[in-house]
Scaffold this active site. Structure first.
Site, short mmCIF file in Angstrom:
data_model
loop_
_atom_site.label_atom_id
_atom_site.label_comp_id
_atom_site.label_asym_id
_atom_site.label_seq_id
_atom_site.Cartn_x
_atom_site.Cartn_y
_atom_site.Cartn_z
N HIS A 143 -1.83 -5.43 -1.80
CA HIS A 143 -0.67 -5.34 -0.91
C HIS A 143 -0.91 -6.16 0.35
O HIS A 143 -2.04 -6.54 0.67
CB HIS A 143 -0.39 -3.89 -0.52
CG HIS A 143 0.24 -3.10 -1.62
ND1 HIS A 143 -0.48 -2.47 -2.60
CD2 HIS A 143 1.55 -2.91 -1.94
CE1 HIS A 143 0.34 -1.87 -3.44
NE2 HIS A 143 1.56 -2.13 -3.08
N LYS A 152 -0.10 -2.90 5.27
CA LYS A 152 -0.03 -1.60 4.62
C LYS A 152 -1.07 -0.65 5.18
O LYS A 152 -2.24 -0.99 5.33
CB LYS A 152 -0.23 -1.75 3.10
CG LYS A 152 -0.02 -0.42 2.36
CD LYS A 152 0.06 -0.63 0.88
CE LYS A 152 0.21 0.68 0.14
NZ LYS A 152 1.43 1.44 0.58
N1 LIG Z 1 8.54 3.79 -3.05
C1 LIG Z 1 8.63 2.47 -2.98
O1 LIG Z 1 9.19 1.80 -3.88
C2 LIG Z 1 8.07 1.78 -1.79
C3 LIG Z 1 7.45 2.51 -0.82
N2 LIG Z 1 7.00 1.92 0.32
C4 LIG Z 1 6.45 2.81 1.34
O2 LIG Z 1 7.42 2.94 2.37
C5 LIG Z 1 6.78 3.18 3.62
C6 LIG Z 1 7.28 2.18 4.63
O3 LIG Z 1 6.85 0.90 4.21
P1 LIG Z 1 7.32 -0.38 5.07
O4 LIG Z 1 8.80 -0.43 5.14
O5 LIG Z 1 6.56 -1.55 4.56
O6 LIG Z 1 6.74 0.02 6.50
P2 LIG Z 1 7.21 -0.47 7.94
O7 LIG Z 1 6.12 -0.10 8.88
O8 LIG Z 1 7.70 -1.87 7.88
O9 LIG Z 1 8.49 0.44 8.26
C7 LIG Z 1 8.34 1.79 8.60
C8 LIG Z 1 9.55 2.13 9.43
O10 LIG Z 1 9.52 3.51 9.74
C9 LIG Z 1 9.78 3.66 11.12
N3 LIG Z 1 9.21 4.88 11.64
C10 LIG Z 1 7.91 5.18 11.84
N4 LIG Z 1 7.81 6.42 12.35
C11 LIG Z 1 9.08 6.89 12.46
C12 LIG Z 1 9.67 8.09 12.94
N5 LIG Z 1 8.91 9.09 13.39
N6 LIG Z 1 11.01 8.22 12.91
C13 LIG Z 1 11.79 7.21 12.45
N7 LIG Z 1 11.32 6.05 12.00
C14 LIG Z 1 9.97 5.90 12.01
C15 LIG Z 1 9.18 2.44 11.78
O11 LIG Z 1 9.75 2.28 13.04
P3 LIG Z 1 8.94 1.48 14.18
O12 LIG Z 1 9.15 0.05 13.83
O13 LIG Z 1 9.65 1.91 15.44
O14 LIG Z 1 7.52 1.92 14.10
C16 LIG Z 1 9.57 1.37 10.77
O15 LIG Z 1 10.89 0.94 11.02
C17 LIG Z 1 5.28 3.13 3.33
O16 LIG Z 1 4.82 4.43 3.12
C18 LIG Z 1 5.20 2.34 2.02
O17 LIG Z 1 4.07 2.67 1.26
C19 LIG Z 1 7.12 0.57 0.55
C20 LIG Z 1 7.72 -0.21 -0.42
C21 LIG Z 1 8.23 0.33 -1.66
O1 LIG Z 2 3.49 -0.44 1.29
C1 LIG Z 2 4.06 -1.14 0.40
O2 LIG Z 2 4.47 -2.30 0.56
C2 LIG Z 2 4.26 -0.48 -0.91
N1 LIG Z 2 3.96 0.79 -1.01
C3 LIG Z 2 4.20 1.61 -2.14
C4 LIG Z 2 2.90 2.23 -2.63
O3 LIG Z 2 2.09 2.64 -1.74
O4 LIG Z 2 2.72 2.34 -3.85
C5 LIG Z 2 5.02 0.93 -3.22
C6 LIG Z 2 4.77 -0.54 -3.36
O5 LIG Z 2 3.53 -0.75 -4.01
C7 LIG Z 2 4.82 -1.27 -2.04
#
Ligand SMILES: NC(=O)C1=CN([C@@H]2O[C@H](COP(=O)(O)OP(=O)(O)OC[C@H]3O[C@@H](n4cnc5c(N)ncnc54)[C@H](OP(=O)(O)O)[C@@H]3O)[C@@H](O)[C@H]2O)C=CC1
Ligand SMILES: O=C(O)C1=N[C@H](C(=O)O)C[C@H](O)C1
Length: 263
Positions: free
Chosen positions: A148, A152
């Site tokens: 990743h 991450k």
């Molecule tokens: N299930 C799936 O298919 C996937 C899952 N994921 C997961 O999704 C999660 C997010 O990934 P990603 O988008 O890359 O991460 P990012 O860090 O880019 O985004 C996280 C977001 O959450 C916000 N945030 C953090 N704390 C809070 C809070 N207390 N209240 C509201 N908003 C908050 C952050 O805001 P701020 O910018 O202000 O910190 C940011 O906008 C991870 O756990 C990742 O593993 C990712 C991709 C695919």
């Molecule tokens: O953080 C990411 O980007 C992703 N997180 C998820 C995970 O922890 O499996 C899903 C995907 O792999 C992308």
């Protein structure tokens, strides 16, 4: 029309979901939820005129589903907020502790809650195939490798942990301890499963399960080209979840027809 809210809308996934949602005539975006301390941040661009606020209740009361891609403590907070507002929750946040999961399960007594560590169709198919492979190749060495992007926070990925769970489902009688990385003198022990998390660059998500014998190597590998794969899956899940009875749902419930014959 699906009334959709997005938590984490300024994040990598939140922005991807918002972009697809804005292009979907069947979705009305009710708002994007942010941390309270960001409420008056000047850098918050109003994406497509979406209301961006920390006032979760005012948005969730007007929403059918919240899609959440934030971080574990926020996800737990939004689960409570969704239960209070009567809004369904579809979350993809990973790195959840047992305590966080308990909060989600508690919320599922009041509203429908769906959690998926990976919303891509390809990984759902890999998870469906793994019990069969693990049964057929039970005496082969198994290693899980994930790669990743540099940002991450959690490791191994939630997807890699779900792949491990699928392997173990195929070998219920086998003890399969996980070895996270290896160093020093570290020969394989029987049944152990290696887990390796690569972090670097901008990789949106790559997973490989390796099955090896003395004479052969089988690799089951999946990669997304962009986060759109996850966002599309999350939106499909949100549409499916809306209007269902309160309860705990998983992505396989949504894909049952497509995956059912693979088991
Ligand atoms: N299930 C799936 O298919 C996937 C899952 N994921 C997961 O999704 C999660 C997010 O990934 P990603 O988008 O890359 O991460 P990012 O860090 O880019 O985004 C996280 C977001 O959450 C916000 N945030 C953090 N704390 C809070 C809070 N207390 N209240 C509201 N908003 C908050 C952050 O805001 P701020 O910018 O202000 O910190 C940011 O906008 C991870 O756990 C990742 O593993 C990712 C991709 C695919
Ligand atoms: O953080 C990411 O980007 C992703 N997180 C998820 C995970 O922890 O499996 C899903 C995907 O792999 C992308």
């Amino acid at each position: 029309m699906l009334r959709l809210a997005i938590a984490g809308i300024t994040g990598r996934m939140g922005r991807e979901v918002a972009e697809l949602a804005l292009a979907d005539p069947g979705i009305a975006l009710t708002g994007g939820l942010i941390r309270p301390e960001r409420e008056h941040a000047s850098d918050l661009c109003l994406q497509g005129g979406i209301r961006i606020t920390a006032d979760a209740q005012s948005v969730l009361r007007e929403s059918d589903v919240l899609i959440d891609f934030t971080q574990p403590s926020a996800t737990a907070h939004y689960a409570r907020a969704c239960a209070e507002a009567g809004c369904a929750l579809a979350t993809g946040t990973t790195g959840l502790s047992e305590g966080h999961l308990e909060e989600l399960r508690a919320a599922s007594a009041c509203v429908p809650v769906l959690h998926a560590s990976n919303f891509s169709l390809g990984i759902a198919v890999v998870r469906a195939l793994l019990p069969l492979l693990a049964r057929a190749l039970g005496d082969w060495d198994i290693e899980i490798i994930e790669h990743h992007h540099r940002h991450k926070r959690d490791a191994p990925s939630g997807t890699a942990l779900a792949l491990l769970e699928a392997i173990r489902a195929g070998q219920p009688e086998t003890s399969s301890p996980v070895i996270n990385g290896r160093q020093g003198i570290a020969p394989r022990r029987p049944g152990e499963i290696g887990m390796h998390a690569i972090r670097g660059g901008g990789e949106p998500g790559r997973h490989c399960v390796l099955f090896g014998s003395e004479d052969e190597l089988l690799e089951l590998s999946h990669r997304v080209h962009s986060r759109r794969a996850y966002a599309a899956g999350a939106l499909a899940a949100a549409k499916w979840l809306a209007g269902r009875p309160p309860g705990w749902y998983v992505l396989d419930d949504l894909l049952a027809e497509r995956l059912g014959h693979l088991a």
